[in-house]
Design an enzyme around this catalytic site. Structure first.
Site, PDB file in Angstrom:
ATOM      1  N   LYS A 103       0.806  -1.225   0.000  1.00 10.78           N
ATOM      2  CA  LYS A 103       0.000   0.000   0.000  1.00 10.78           C
ATOM      3  C   LYS A 103       0.837   1.272   0.000  1.00 10.78           C
ATOM      4  O   LYS A 103       0.264   2.385  -0.044  1.00 10.78           O
ATOM      5  CB  LYS A 103      -0.963  -0.012   1.185  1.00 10.78           C
ATOM      6  CG  LYS A 103      -2.026  -1.085   1.073  1.00 10.78           C
ATOM      7  CD  LYS A 103      -2.966  -1.085   2.257  1.00 10.78           C
ATOM      8  CE  LYS A 103      -4.019  -2.174   2.140  1.00 10.78           C
ATOM      9  NZ  LYS A 103      -3.457  -3.548   2.151  1.00 10.78           N
ATOM     10  N   LYS A 139      -3.259  -0.348  10.179  1.00  8.96           N
ATOM     11  CA  LYS A 139      -3.233  -1.555   9.355  1.00  8.96           C
ATOM     12  C   LYS A 139      -1.873  -1.693   8.697  1.00  8.96           C
ATOM     13  O   LYS A 139      -1.108  -0.723   8.607  1.00  8.96           O
ATOM     14  CB  LYS A 139      -4.327  -1.503   8.286  1.00  8.96           C
ATOM     15  CG  LYS A 139      -4.253  -0.313   7.333  1.00  8.96           C
ATOM     16  CD  LYS A 139      -5.477  -0.302   6.417  1.00  8.96           C
ATOM     17  CE  LYS A 139      -5.488   0.908   5.502  1.00  8.96           C
ATOM     18  NZ  LYS A 139      -6.712   0.938   4.659  1.00  8.96           N
ATOM     19  N   SER A 146      -8.695  -6.839   5.394  1.00 12.43           N
ATOM     20  CA  SER A 146      -8.721  -6.123   6.679  1.00 12.43           C
ATOM     21  C   SER A 146      -8.173  -6.969   7.826  1.00 12.43           C
ATOM     22  O   SER A 146      -8.456  -6.700   8.993  1.00 12.43           O
ATOM     23  CB  SER A 146     -10.145  -5.644   7.014  1.00 12.43           C
ATOM     24  OG  SER A 146     -10.579  -4.670   6.088  1.00 12.43           O
ATOM     25  N   GLN A 180      -4.182   6.036   9.885  1.00 17.90           N
ATOM     26  CA  GLN A 180      -5.086   6.935   9.174  1.00 17.90           C
ATOM     27  C   GLN A 180      -6.192   7.396  10.107  1.00 17.90           C
ATOM     28  O   GLN A 180      -6.604   6.650  11.002  1.00 17.90           O
ATOM     29  CB  GLN A 180      -5.708   6.212   7.959  1.00 17.90           C
ATOM     30  CG  GLN A 180      -4.682   5.728   6.953  1.00 17.90           C
ATOM     31  CD  GLN A 180      -5.276   4.794   5.909  1.00 17.90           C
ATOM     32  OE1 GLN A 180      -6.198   4.032   6.193  1.00 17.90           O
ATOM     33  NE2 GLN A 180      -4.741   4.846   4.698  1.00 17.90           N
ATOM     34  N   PRO A 181      -6.709   8.605   9.917  1.00 17.46           N
ATOM     35  CA  PRO A 181      -7.840   9.029  10.739  1.00 17.46           C
ATOM     36  C   PRO A 181      -9.083   8.221  10.400  1.00 17.46           C
ATOM     37  O   PRO A 181      -9.305   7.868   9.232  1.00 17.46           O
ATOM     38  CB  PRO A 181      -8.015  10.499  10.361  1.00 17.46           C
ATOM     39  CG  PRO A 181      -7.466  10.595   8.975  1.00 17.46           C
ATOM     40  CD  PRO A 181      -6.315   9.625   8.929  1.00 17.46           C
ATOM     41  N   ARG A 234     -24.874   0.157  -5.474  1.00 15.68           N
ATOM     42  CA  ARG A 234     -24.733   1.597  -5.296  1.00 15.68           C
ATOM     43  C   ARG A 234     -24.701   2.276  -6.660  1.00 15.68           C
ATOM     44  O   ARG A 234     -24.199   1.708  -7.635  1.00 15.68           O
ATOM     45  CB  ARG A 234     -23.446   1.926  -4.539  1.00 15.68           C
ATOM     46  CG  ARG A 234     -23.313   3.410  -4.157  1.00 15.68           C
ATOM     47  CD  ARG A 234     -21.994   3.662  -3.456  1.00 15.68           C
ATOM     48  NE  ARG A 234     -21.906   5.013  -2.912  1.00 15.68           N
ATOM     49  CZ  ARG A 234     -22.154   5.313  -1.654  1.00 15.68           C
ATOM     50  NH1 ARG A 234     -22.525   4.372  -0.800  1.00 15.68           N
ATOM     51  NH2 ARG A 234     -22.040   6.556  -1.228  1.00 15.68           N
ATOM     52  N   ARG A 262     -10.513  -2.092  -9.179  1.00 11.95           N
ATOM     53  CA  ARG A 262     -11.532  -1.639  -8.234  1.00 11.95           C
ATOM     54  C   ARG A 262     -10.978  -0.467  -7.448  1.00 11.95           C
ATOM     55  O   ARG A 262      -9.868  -0.553  -6.918  1.00 11.95           O
ATOM     56  CB  ARG A 262     -11.949  -2.759  -7.283  1.00 11.95           C
ATOM     57  CG  ARG A 262     -13.309  -2.497  -6.604  1.00 11.95           C
ATOM     58  CD  ARG A 262     -13.639  -3.554  -5.587  1.00 11.95           C
ATOM     59  NE  ARG A 262     -12.999  -3.291  -4.301  1.00 11.95           N
ATOM     60  CZ  ARG A 262     -12.826  -4.201  -3.343  1.00 11.95           C
ATOM     61  NH1 ARG A 262     -13.207  -5.446  -3.537  1.00 11.95           N
ATOM     62  NH2 ARG A 262     -12.243  -3.876  -2.203  1.00 11.95           N
ATOM     63  N   GLU A 277      -8.181   2.633  -1.126  1.00  7.99           N
ATOM     64  CA  GLU A 277      -7.306   1.660  -1.770  1.00  7.99           C
ATOM     65  C   GLU A 277      -7.637   1.574  -3.252  1.00  7.99           C
ATOM     66  O   GLU A 277      -8.774   1.823  -3.677  1.00  7.99           O
ATOM     67  CB  GLU A 277      -7.456   0.272  -1.130  1.00  7.99           C
ATOM     68  CG  GLU A 277      -6.941   0.185   0.292  1.00  7.99           C
ATOM     69  CD  GLU A 277      -6.939  -1.236   0.827  1.00  7.99           C
ATOM     70  OE1 GLU A 277      -7.150  -2.176   0.022  1.00  7.99           O
ATOM     71  OE2 GLU A 277      -6.726  -1.415   2.034  1.00  7.99           O
ATOM     72  N   GLU A 279      -7.489  -1.351  -5.892  1.00  8.05           N
ATOM     73  CA  GLU A 279      -7.374  -2.815  -5.876  1.00  8.05           C
ATOM     74  C   GLU A 279      -7.189  -3.340  -7.298  1.00  8.05           C
ATOM     75  O   GLU A 279      -8.120  -3.346  -8.096  1.00  8.05           O
ATOM     76  CB  GLU A 279      -8.636  -3.426  -5.265  1.00  8.05           C
ATOM     77  CG  GLU A 279      -8.876  -3.021  -3.808  1.00  8.05           C
ATOM     78  CD  GLU A 279      -8.213  -3.980  -2.844  1.00  8.05           C
ATOM     79  OE1 GLU A 279      -7.366  -4.773  -3.292  1.00  8.05           O
ATOM     80  OE2 GLU A 279      -8.564  -3.947  -1.662  1.00  8.05           O
TER      81      GLU A 279
END
Length: 308
Positions: A103, A139, A146, A180-181, A234, A262, A277, A279
């Site tokens: 990442k 992470k 996750s 990250q927040p 969605r 993605r 992210e 993907e």
């Protein structure tokens, strides 16, 4: 006059052989990927689930090798990317796999002007993290599903202690960590996953899905390869599509080589979408959430086979 069915027409054509690559924990593919089997068959493509680290597999016997649910790679990334480099006809290509399975690619996207979620990087050997965010996500930079991720409220002494222990566990194992927040909009709007598939006109938006919030508290381990997600259809907004296109345009080597992509987004505090992210290796494509999605995926695979 007798008619010929679509299936019979496909059978009469030369059939291509495609590997849909998974891991030994999901040897028969996950449910969403199995939705593509019938449409692929209708396009004269015989798709077979194949485990990536099975030494008996003859990868050269396949016309195309499509990465799917290889979700055990995170703890064996060096082995995984070495395998990818040996496989001809891999989709997505091996150099994309190398880039996308760490990442730290987010740094490159941010430098290219892509709006990403604010991120601090904690490298192995660091003494810890003492940033200003109070509600955070922690992470690993190399991870999937996750797993090894958690949410911490650092104004709570117990959670602060748990955060420090989690961070030490990651960096002590030689892993880079991301802090990250926590963006509260995930609880109301969820994450938006925008799926892009290759088409005759290039990599094009196919459909979108919402992923519900996953991380409710400190990491307590995951029983399996991934945390269970709540997925619903969605309608993507123009702002989300614009950020997605911006992210895709920054991929090294361009998007013409990609079979799929993605783009995962979440609203920032001001409501604008930011990238979580990108993907490109083994994302769920949520083929069951939109009409025609599995057929578009099958069209992309069939076209890639024809292109050689």
């Amino acid at each position: 006059m007798p008619t010929t069915s679509t299936h019979e027409q496909a059978a009469a054509r030369e059939t291509s052989r495609v590997a849909l690559v998974t891991c030994d924990r999901i040897p028969d593919l996950e449910d969403d990927d199995r939705l593509a089997l019938a449409p692929l068959s209708e396009r004269a493509v015989t798709a077979e689930p194949v485990v990536w680290d099975d030494p008996a597999v003859d990868w050269a016997a396949y016309d195309l090798v499509v990465l799917r649910s290889t979700w055990d790679y995170a703890s064996r990334r060096d082995e995984f990317v070495a395998w990818a480099g040996r496989v001809a006809g891999l989709a997505n290509p091996a150099d994309v796999v190398v880039w996308n399975t760490d990442k730290r690619y987010l740094r490159e996207l941010a430098a290219a002007g892509v709006p990403i979620i604010p991120t601090d990087w904690v490298e192995p050997g660091a003494a810890g993290w003492s940033g200003a965010w109070v509600d955070v996500i922690l992470k690993p930079a190399i991870g999937a599903g996750s797993v090894d991720a958690g949410r911490y409220r650092l104004d709570d002494p117990v959670e602060r202690q748990a955060f420090d222990a989690h961070l030490a566990r990651l960096t002590g194992a030689g892993r880079t960590a991301l802090v990250q927040p926590y963006l509260g909009a995930v609880e109301t709007a969820g994450e938006t996953a925008l799926v892009f598939l290759q088409s005759p006109d290039g990599l094009r938006f196919s459909h979108a899905a919402t992923k519900g919030a996953l991380l409710a508290g400190p990491d307590e381990g995951v029983d399996g390869l991934y945390r269970e997600e709540t997925i619903t259809p969605r309608t993507a907004t123009a702002a989300e599509l614009a950020v997605a296109e911006r992210a895709l345009s920054a991929i090294p080597g361009g998007v013409d080589r990609l079979l799929y992509a993605r783009v995962d987004l979440i609203p920032a505090d001001d409501g604008t979408p930011v990238l979580i992210e990108l993907e490109l290796t083994e994302p769920s494509l949520f083929l069951g959430t939109a009409g025609g999605a599995k057929e578009r995926f099958a069209d992309a695979v069939a076209a890639a086979v024809r292109a050689g």
